[in-house]
Write a protein that holds these residues in place. Sequence first.
Motif, PDB file in Angstrom:
ATOM      1  N   ARG A 157       9.406  89.872 -19.637  1.00  0.00           N
ATOM      2  CA  ARG A 157      10.146  90.991 -19.050  1.00  0.00           C
ATOM      3  C   ARG A 157      11.547  91.099 -19.645  1.00  0.00           C
ATOM      4  O   ARG A 157      12.069  92.180 -19.853  1.00  0.00           O
ATOM      5  CB  ARG A 157      10.217  90.805 -17.546  1.00  0.00           C
ATOM      6  N   HIS A 158      12.165  89.952 -19.933  1.00  0.00           N
ATOM      7  CA  HIS A 158      13.523  89.923 -20.494  1.00  0.00           C
ATOM      8  C   HIS A 158      13.490  89.208 -21.837  1.00  0.00           C
ATOM      9  O   HIS A 158      12.838  88.183 -21.987  1.00  0.00           O
ATOM     10  CB  HIS A 158      14.481  89.191 -19.549  1.00  0.00           C
ATOM     11  N   ARG A 159      14.209  89.723 -22.803  1.00  0.00           N
ATOM     12  CA  ARG A 159      14.229  89.157 -24.154  1.00  0.00           C
ATOM     13  C   ARG A 159      14.660  87.683 -24.148  1.00  0.00           C
ATOM     14  O   ARG A 159      14.120  86.853 -24.873  1.00  0.00           O
ATOM     15  CB  ARG A 159      15.149  89.990 -25.057  1.00  0.00           C
ATOM     16  N   ALA A 160      15.638  87.341 -23.326  1.00  0.00           N
ATOM     17  CA  ALA A 160      16.114  85.951 -23.274  1.00  0.00           C
ATOM     18  C   ALA A 160      15.004  85.006 -22.818  1.00  0.00           C
ATOM     19  O   ALA A 160      14.965  83.844 -23.232  1.00  0.00           O
ATOM     20  CB  ALA A 160      17.314  85.841 -22.333  1.00  0.00           C
ATOM     21  N   ASP A 161      14.075  85.505 -21.995  1.00  0.00           N
ATOM     22  CA  ASP A 161      12.962  84.665 -21.548  1.00  0.00           C
ATOM     23  C   ASP A 161      12.027  84.315 -22.694  1.00  0.00           C
ATOM     24  O   ASP A 161      11.414  83.250 -22.688  1.00  0.00           O
ATOM     25  CB  ASP A 161      12.176  85.355 -20.426  1.00  0.00           C
TER      26      ASP A 161
END
Length: 184
Positions: A157-161
Amino acid sequence: MNLPLPVAVAIWVVVGLALLLLVLTGRRRLATRTRHLVPAPPQPPLTEGELGELVVGPVEAVYVSSTLHGDWLARLGAHGLGDRSHAEVGVYAGGVVVDRDGAEPLLLPAAALRAAGTAPGMAGKYVGRDGLVVLTWQVPSDGAVEATTVDTGLRTRHRADSDRLLEAVRPLIIPSEPSAKDHP
């Protein structure tokens, strides 16, 4: 030509049902065609403690699909491996668990992991610029079908993940020993 409303609605209902039947037939054929290519994946343990310490997670993601290793268009329909769904991914000391909505959780044992990287897309999803996390792993033999190497795609869901997931999975990968055919 103007049709009475009940006739027009009936026609659209019939067309809709015919399209639904085509989709379901296609999914069933895909599952049948790929059942002999990939064994049933292992089930995760009933308690999380059996997999060891939680390293990262849960990470919200979309389970895109699993394909035959190296062929991002060869979607596997058997055992629900080709069904796109929302998922939560947890990386444990003993492997990766992909808890999919509407499907059995998927266990990627640490010993089965072969590679972790990114890709712009695979069967069922193209996002560009290395937007998918791709975990390459070997589904262990179930006795009826030999072990098979597959690529499993996840869209976090999030790029950092994506980066956190890759950093957690890569230490679990045991480098494979070079085989005799790798040497002249």
